[in-house]
Design an enzyme around this catalytic site. Structure first.
Site, PDB file in Angstrom:
ATOM      1  CB  SER A  17      -0.746  -0.179   1.594  1.00  0.00           C
ATOM      2  OG  SER A  17      -1.429   1.446   1.547  1.00  0.00           O
ATOM      3  CG  HIS A  42      -4.090  -2.135  -1.263  1.00  0.00           C
ATOM      4  ND1 HIS A  42      -5.133  -2.629  -1.695  1.00  0.00           N
ATOM      5  CD2 HIS A  42      -4.405  -0.558  -0.745  1.00  0.00           C
ATOM      6  CE1 HIS A  42      -6.152  -1.925  -0.561  1.00  0.00           C
ATOM      7  NE2 HIS A  42      -6.020  -1.009   0.228  1.00  0.00           N
ATOM      8  CG  ASP A  44      -4.749   2.326   1.102  1.00  0.00           C
ATOM      9  OD1 ASP A  44      -5.713   1.394   0.967  1.00  0.00           O
ATOM     10  OD2 ASP A  44      -3.941   2.104   1.288  1.00  0.00           O
ATOM     11  CG  MET A  80     -11.558   2.872   2.853  1.00  0.00           C
ATOM     12  SD  MET A  80     -10.028   2.955   3.645  1.00  0.00           S
ATOM     13  CE  MET A  80      -9.079   3.581   2.014  1.00  0.00           C
ATOM     14  CG  ASP A 184      -5.946  -2.785   3.220  1.00  0.00           C
ATOM     15  OD1 ASP A 184      -5.033  -3.440   3.894  1.00  0.00           O
ATOM     16  OD2 ASP A 184      -6.676  -2.174   2.974  1.00  0.00           O
TER      17      ASP A 184
HETATM   18  C1  DX5 Z   1      -6.219   1.537   5.916  1.00  0.00           C
HETATM   19  C2  DX5 Z   1      -5.967   1.283   4.202  1.00  0.00           C
HETATM   20  C3  DX5 Z   1      -4.714   0.277   3.925  1.00  0.00           C
HETATM   21  C4  DX5 Z   1      -3.343   0.173   4.967  1.00  0.00           C
HETATM   22  C5  DX5 Z   1      -3.205  -0.214   5.791  1.00  0.00           C
HETATM   23  O1  DX5 Z   1      -7.306   2.178   6.444  1.00  0.00           O
HETATM   24  O2  DX5 Z   1      -7.033   0.590   3.584  1.00  0.00           O
HETATM   25  O3  DX5 Z   1      -4.583  -0.356   3.031  1.00  0.00           O
HETATM   26  O4  DX5 Z   1      -2.947   1.038   4.137  1.00  0.00           O
HETATM   27  O5  DX5 Z   1      -1.482  -0.781   5.848  1.00  0.00           O
HETATM   28  P1  DX5 Z   1      -0.802  -1.255   6.949  1.00  0.00           P
HETATM   29  O6  DX5 Z   1      -0.571  -1.940   6.842  1.00  0.00           O
HETATM   30  O7  DX5 Z   1       0.058   0.436   7.920  1.00  0.00           O
HETATM   31  O8  DX5 Z   1      -1.700  -1.440   8.544  1.00  0.00           O
HETATM   32 ZN    ZN Z   2      -6.822  -0.422   1.970  1.00  0.00          ZN
END
Ligand code: DX5
Ligand code: ZN
Length: 233
Positions: A17, A42, A44, A80, A184
């Site tokens: 991500s 990925h 976000d 999101m 995730d």
């Molecule tokens: C959180 C995001 C994730 C985030 C994960 O709301 O959807 O994709 O980047 O980050 P880590 O791996 O650090 O938990």
């Molecule tokens: Zn995510």
């Protein structure tokens, strides 16, 4: 399934991500992580409404999509946002290959997923930690993957919610075999093998890949762990 080759749905893929990358040198960070051989990145997308944080939108994806595709990798965007229907076309236009929307904000999920597929993208349904799997309902028949949130959406670097492991196990019994399960949040070397054994195919990892300053090395390490795990039929 559109632009994402079918074989990528049956393989275990690490999806770093970029949320945890150094944004001051995003292009170089992407190059570093792609050097590890990852096939999925990925992205976000947060709107400050569905989740408390604001991140990036279509123009930022447009700035990096050519570079990612040129290296043979694909873009997995996780929306999101409160009104994903309004932005599906925009994300398709800037080169996203797989797009997930949250079940909690989509009253007409069949329509949303069908539109994503019509645009040539893989269609994913994301589900929050406190949302029961029953909320997915018939959508399991209309999607290409389910993204199981193993932290509350909004921020990188949170701790993995341990109950997510059992949720993934239950989902892998429930979902048609061609539907890939993505996890995730809080994914690291400490839990990635157990998640793979539970049925996860796509593993999003932000801080565990980028925060130590050696994204290529960390991505290689996590992919090595996945390579050593037998694939669940
Ligand atoms: C959180 C995001 C994730 C985030 C994960 O709301 O959807 O994709 O980047 O980050 P880590 O791996 O650090 O938990
Ligand atoms: Zn995510």
């Amino acid at each position: 399934m559109g632009r994402v080759p079918e074989e990528l749905f049956t393989r275990r893929l690490l999806a770093p991500s970029i949320l945890s990358a150094d944004f001051a040198e995003l292009g170089a960070e992407i190059d570093r992580v792609l050097d590890s051989g990852v096939r999925l990145l990925h992205v976000d997308v947060m709107d400050g409404h569905f989740v408390p944080n604001i991140t990036l939108g279509p123009p930022s994806v447009a700035a990096v999509s050519e570079r990612i595709h040129a290296r043979g990798a694909y873009i997995d965007a996780h929306l999101m946002i409160s009104d994903p229907d309004r932005y599906v076309e925009d994300f398709a236009r800037v080169g996203v290959d797989a797009l997930s929307v949250h079940v909690e904000v989509c009253p007409h999920l069949h329509r949303t997923l069908s539109r994503i597929r019509e645009l040539g993208l893989a269609a994913g349904v994301a589900i929050n930690p406190a949302t029961d799997l029953s909320a997915l309902g018939e959508a399991l028949l209309f999607c290409d993957y389910v993204l199981v949130m193993s932290v509350n959406p909004g921020f990188g670097g949170q701790s993995f919610i341990p109950e997510s492991l059992d949720k993934v196990r239950r989902l892998s019994e429930l979902a048609p075999p061609k539907v890939a399960i993505e996890v995730d949040g809080g994914v690291s070397a400490a839990n990635i093998v157990r998640l793979a054994e539970a049925g996860v195919r796509w593993f999003v990892a932000g801080s565990s890949v980028f925060s130590g300053g050696h994204p290529r090395r960390e991505a290689e390490r996590l992919q090595d762990l996945l390579g050593e795990t037998p694939v669940r039929p």
